[in-house]
Motif scaffolding. Sequence first.
Motif, PDB file in Angstrom:
ATOM      1  N   LEU A 388       0.882  -1.155   0.000  1.00 15.62           N
ATOM      2  CA  LEU A 388       0.000   0.000   0.000  1.00 15.62           C
ATOM      3  C   LEU A 388       0.923   1.209   0.000  1.00 15.62           C
ATOM      4  N   GLY A 389       0.960   1.907  -1.126  1.00 14.84           N
ATOM      5  CA  GLY A 389       1.897   3.030  -1.253  1.00 14.84           C
ATOM      6  C   GLY A 389       2.958   2.680  -2.275  1.00 14.84           C
ATOM      7  N   ALA A 390       2.946   3.404  -3.390  1.00 17.95           N
ATOM      8  CA  ALA A 390       3.885   3.122  -4.478  1.00 17.95           C
ATOM      9  C   ALA A 390       4.753   4.336  -4.732  1.00 17.95           C
ATOM     10  N   GLY A 391       5.356   4.829  -3.661  1.00 21.26           N
ATOM     11  CA  GLY A 391       6.243   5.985  -3.787  1.00 21.26           C
ATOM     12  C   GLY A 391       7.686   5.563  -3.599  1.00 21.26           C
ATOM     13  N   GLU A 392       8.442   6.420  -2.902  1.00 19.52           N
ATOM     14  CA  GLU A 392       9.868   6.156  -2.716  1.00 19.52           C
ATOM     15  C   GLU A 392      10.092   4.864  -1.955  1.00 19.52           C
ATOM     16  N   ALA A 393       9.496   4.779  -0.765  1.00 17.84           N
ATOM     17  CA  ALA A 393       9.738   3.604   0.069  1.00 17.84           C
ATOM     18  C   ALA A 393       9.211   2.345  -0.628  1.00 17.84           C
ATOM     19  N   GLY A 394       7.950   2.396  -1.086  1.00 18.70           N
ATOM     20  CA  GLY A 394       7.320   1.211  -1.675  1.00 18.70           C
ATOM     21  C   GLY A 394       8.069   0.693  -2.889  1.00 18.70           C
ATOM     22  N   THR A 395       8.292   1.552  -3.875  1.00 21.91           N
ATOM     23  CA  THR A 395       8.933   1.059  -5.104  1.00 21.91           C
ATOM     24  C   THR A 395      10.415   0.758  -4.875  1.00 21.91           C
ATOM     25  N   GLY A 396      11.024   1.481  -3.931  1.00 18.21           N
ATOM     26  CA  GLY A 396      12.430   1.191  -3.601  1.00 18.21           C
ATOM     27  C   GLY A 396      12.561  -0.217  -3.031  1.00 18.21           C
ATOM     28  N   LYS A 418       7.153  -9.371 -11.201  1.00 24.32           N
ATOM     29  CA  LYS A 418       5.736  -9.789 -11.265  1.00 24.32           C
ATOM     30  C   LYS A 418       5.252 -10.381  -9.947  1.00 24.32           C
ATOM     31  N   LYS A 419       6.192 -10.634  -9.039  1.00 32.20           N
ATOM     32  CA  LYS A 419       5.807 -11.167  -7.722  1.00 32.20           C
ATOM     33  C   LYS A 419       5.287 -10.060  -6.809  1.00 32.20           C
ATOM     34  N   THR A 420       5.398  -8.845  -7.281  1.00 31.38           N
ATOM     35  CA  THR A 420       5.011  -7.711  -6.431  1.00 31.38           C
ATOM     36  C   THR A 420       3.886  -6.904  -7.062  1.00 31.38           C
ATOM     37  N   TRP A 421       2.909  -6.564  -6.217  1.00 32.36           N
ATOM     38  CA  TRP A 421       1.773  -5.749  -6.628  1.00 32.36           C
ATOM     39  C   TRP A 421       1.717  -4.498  -5.758  1.00 32.36           C
ATOM     40  N   MET A 422       1.160  -3.465  -6.348  1.00 32.53           N
ATOM     41  CA  MET A 422       1.113  -2.211  -5.596  1.00 32.53           C
ATOM     42  C   MET A 422      -0.246  -1.537  -5.692  1.00 32.53           C
ATOM     43  N   VAL A 423      -0.616  -0.913  -4.580  1.00 36.64           N
ATOM     44  CA  VAL A 423      -1.843  -0.106  -4.541  1.00 36.64           C
ATOM     45  C   VAL A 423      -1.424   1.325  -4.221  1.00 36.64           C
ATOM     46  N   ASP A 424      -1.888   2.268  -5.009  1.00 36.43           N
ATOM     47  CA  ASP A 424      -1.651   3.677  -4.652  1.00 36.43           C
ATOM     48  C   ASP A 424      -2.985   4.337  -4.344  1.00 36.43           C
ATOM     49  N   VAL A 465       3.021 -11.345   1.975  1.00 26.68           N
ATOM     50  CA  VAL A 465       3.632 -10.218   2.693  1.00 26.68           C
ATOM     51  C   VAL A 465       2.890  -8.937   2.310  1.00 26.68           C
ATOM     52  N   LEU A 466       2.434  -8.205   3.323  1.00 27.82           N
ATOM     53  CA  LEU A 466       1.732  -6.937   3.081  1.00 27.82           C
ATOM     54  C   LEU A 466       2.580  -5.806   3.656  1.00 27.82           C
ATOM     55  N   ILE A 467       2.847  -4.818   2.820  1.00 25.36           N
ATOM     56  CA  ILE A 467       3.750  -3.744   3.256  1.00 25.36           C
ATOM     57  C   ILE A 467       3.068  -2.385   3.113  1.00 25.36           C
ATOM     58  N   GLY A 468       2.994  -1.657   4.213  1.00 29.85           N
ATOM     59  CA  GLY A 468       2.384  -0.320   4.194  1.00 29.85           C
ATOM     60  C   GLY A 468       3.454   0.748   4.069  1.00 29.85           C
ATOM     61  N   SER A 469       3.387   1.523   3.001  1.00 28.65           N
ATOM     62  CA  SER A 469       4.346   2.627   2.796  1.00 28.65           C
ATOM     63  C   SER A 469       3.589   3.791   2.168  1.00 28.65           C
ATOM     64  N   SER A 470       2.442   4.080   2.760  1.00 29.82           N
ATOM     65  CA  SER A 470       1.522   5.055   2.167  1.00 29.82           C
ATOM     66  C   SER A 470       1.595   6.419   2.846  1.00 29.82           C
ATOM     67  N   GLY A 471       2.204   6.472   4.026  1.00 29.90           N
ATOM     68  CA  GLY A 471       2.201   7.720   4.787  1.00 29.90           C
ATOM     69  C   GLY A 471       0.825   8.052   5.344  1.00 29.90           C
ATOM     70  N   THR A 472      -0.103   7.110   5.228  1.00 32.34           N
ATOM     71  CA  THR A 472      -1.471   7.361   5.687  1.00 32.34           C
ATOM     72  C   THR A 472      -1.837   6.349   6.771  1.00 32.34           C
ATOM     73  N   GLY A 473      -2.215   6.867   7.915  1.00 30.13           N
ATOM     74  CA  GLY A 473      -2.485   5.990   9.058  1.00 30.13           C
ATOM     75  C   GLY A 473      -3.766   5.182   8.921  1.00 30.13           C
ATOM     76  N   LYS A 474      -3.799   4.082   9.644  1.00 29.93           N
ATOM     77  CA  LYS A 474      -5.004   3.266   9.847  1.00 29.93           C
ATOM     78  C   LYS A 474      -5.566   2.620   8.574  1.00 29.93           C
ATOM     79  N   MET A 475      -4.738   2.448   7.566  1.00 32.02           N
ATOM     80  CA  MET A 475      -5.226   1.866   6.316  1.00 32.02           C
ATOM     81  C   MET A 475      -5.328   0.346   6.388  1.00 32.02           C
ATOM     82  N   PHE A 476      -4.571  -0.282   7.293  1.00 35.31           N
ATOM     83  CA  PHE A 476      -4.715  -1.727   7.472  1.00 35.31           C
ATOM     84  C   PHE A 476      -5.823  -1.943   8.500  1.00 35.31           C
TER      85      PHE A 476
END
Length: 642
Positions: A388-396, A418-424, A465-476
């Motif tokens: 969740l979050g496809a910016g610097e942290a997520g895509t890096g 292809k093993k990785t998916w992203m939500v922005d 594996v679920l990774i939050g890098s959205s800068g937005t709280g409480k999304m999980f």
Amino acid sequence: MFSLNGTNFPSDSLSGVSRCLIQSRKKVYFPMVVASVSPNGRPADRNVSVLMENTLKEMKENSPVIEKDSKSTVTGGVGDVYGEDSATEVQTITPWNFSVASGYSLLRNPHYNKGLAFSEKERDSHYLRGLLPPVVFNHELQVKKLLNNLRQYDVPLQRYVAMMDLQERNERLFYKLLMENVEELLPVVYTPTVGEACQKYGSIFRRPQGLFISLKEKGKILEVLKNWPEKKIQVIVVTDGERILGLGDLGCQGMGIPVGKLSLYTALGGIRPSSCLPVTIDVGTNNEKLLKDEFYIGLRQRRARGQEYAELLDEFMSAVKQTYGEKVLIQFEDFANHNAFDLLAKYGTSHLVFNDDIQGTASVILAGIMAALNLVGGNLAQHKFLFLGAGEAGTGIAELIALEMSKQTGAPLEETRKKTWMVDSKGLIVRSRMESLQHFKRPWAHDHEPVKELVNAVKLIKPTVLIGSSGTGKMFTKEVVQAMATFNKKPVIFALSNPTSQSECTAEEAYTWSEGRAIFASGSPFAPVEYKGKVFVSGQGNNAYIFPGLGLGLIISGAIRVHDDMLLAASEALAAEVSQENLEKGLIYPPFANIRKISAHIAAKVAAKAYELGLATRLPQPENLVTYAESCMYSPSYRCYR
Ligand SMILES: NC(=O)C1=CN([C@@H]2O[C@H](COP(=O)(O)OP(=O)(O)OC[C@H]3O[C@@H](n4cnc5c(N)ncnc54)[C@H](OP(=O)(O)O)[C@@H]3O)[C@@H](O)[C@H]2O)C=CC1
Ligand SMILES: CC(=O)C(=O)O
Ligand SMILES: [Mg+2]
């Protein structure tokens, strides 16, 4: 009369000891303080009083890096005043290459002040009699007292201010306190409290820290760098304040971040404080609240963009190289992504730079995933990642995972991605959105029908594996975590956004909603959680594990560029520090309490990679890089002043 690089001074203007500095052949007495020069260029009397004794040999041995740790009372560093080249030569006196430290001035100089720890002898010889109460405390007692004081404050920001005051007052005490209590004090000088400090920086501002380079300094950055009192800079952390943690544009008040990051370079990675330079580039802010805030400390204008921005950055990067040489490490920090990727691409081939949010974060999270595989089983390629979050942290992070997977399996990057998916913010990144996607998101646009909500993406993609890098709280949300727990025995969940208020979920939520099955780590720390009688301790997935050791490795090898393989080496080194005991507790990061040792191991792997890639310039390669890295680390022990 004697001469210092062409400037003549009457011989009675310096004390006997300083003449000894000039005259001695065998030993170099190297003053911490050369002179205070009045506007007419005459050194003021009595200022050359604090001496460090060092032989030339010691200086040469010490010269490569930072500071040789030493139990001795008098040695312990090279170049605290002048840098390694100064061993044989006193530099030209200019307004920026000396400082004053004797008597009252010594007490006001944070680099040399020891407060109540000045010994009786030092009080006699350095004009301190009467300026201190009669008691003499040792360093340990000072630490104990300060820790007691800090614990009296209920409000985290008060602790932050107290720590900054200490740093400004007595640097060695600050670092000893921080290093010996790193788990307790990291959240004070770093995330989450540093976030609040940046938000309120104007109000809590007392003394400036670091260099402020604003549009007003355009055309003069070389001169501005000369105003900084230290000459030998090895690491710069620079921000333009546009994306401070997950708190958005804080403009000039982002200075708290470079200051905080660099104090970790010293405390966690052993880089000498005097060789660290925090910089904030102020091109304005688009934060309306700050623009209206009467206490705002930055330029009161909207952000400069385009050519004006690029020219200022270019001038800064050139001036840094010209002033400090090509081996100064520049860490880009908390730039907004529309500049961050471009700056990294632009300067990555000409300077020793890395972007902490893109690359440091990638390295730390890959390490956490490697450690988590010990708990969940399978190899990297057998897992599926959803961000969740496809910016610097997520895509890096995603790119480094793909790179490691590619190295492990031999599959091309296009396949491993292809093993990785992203939500922005617009939903799942899919091929049909390609045209409108920023360039850094494009590699992650796979074939799939559009999906708007994260929870639906989780249910459809079924990541391990679920990774939050959205800068937005409480999304999980509960539904998201529960979905993860339906198709994973042990769902791996990273809530990386900082500070705590922006975390995608709390540790308690992750453990409770997954019924105690989640392997959880977060960017900002959470206290242990008790669930159904069991205590769950979560790790801190934060780039603070990586950048201090990475920086140390680059410096000790004299590296001239940062390479992705160094990031992979750092990940492996960090993952190797996760013990069986840690894993049994569900921890995928080692405790910060051991960070100096961990940093030395990371540094050694990074340095080894630099040598292997032909990017190291410090030759010959030390035989044992771990021992060498450890021996170069700064120690906050007090020196004995003669
Ligand atoms: N733990 C650590 O070590 C680190 C943590 N971080 C944290 O990660 C966070 C992000 O940093 P960074 O990657 O640099 O920021 P960026 O601005 O580069 O990226 C943020 C991404 O999150 C997306 N996003 C924002 N809000 C939502 C939402 N409500 N739903 C879905 N997607 C959303 C954005 O979407 P869109 O592109 O559509 O706008 C964007 O893709 C920050 O909080 C930062 O503190 C960063 C570095 C290190
Ligand atoms: C940790 C960090 O670098 C960030 O949150 O931006
Ligand atoms: Mg950052």
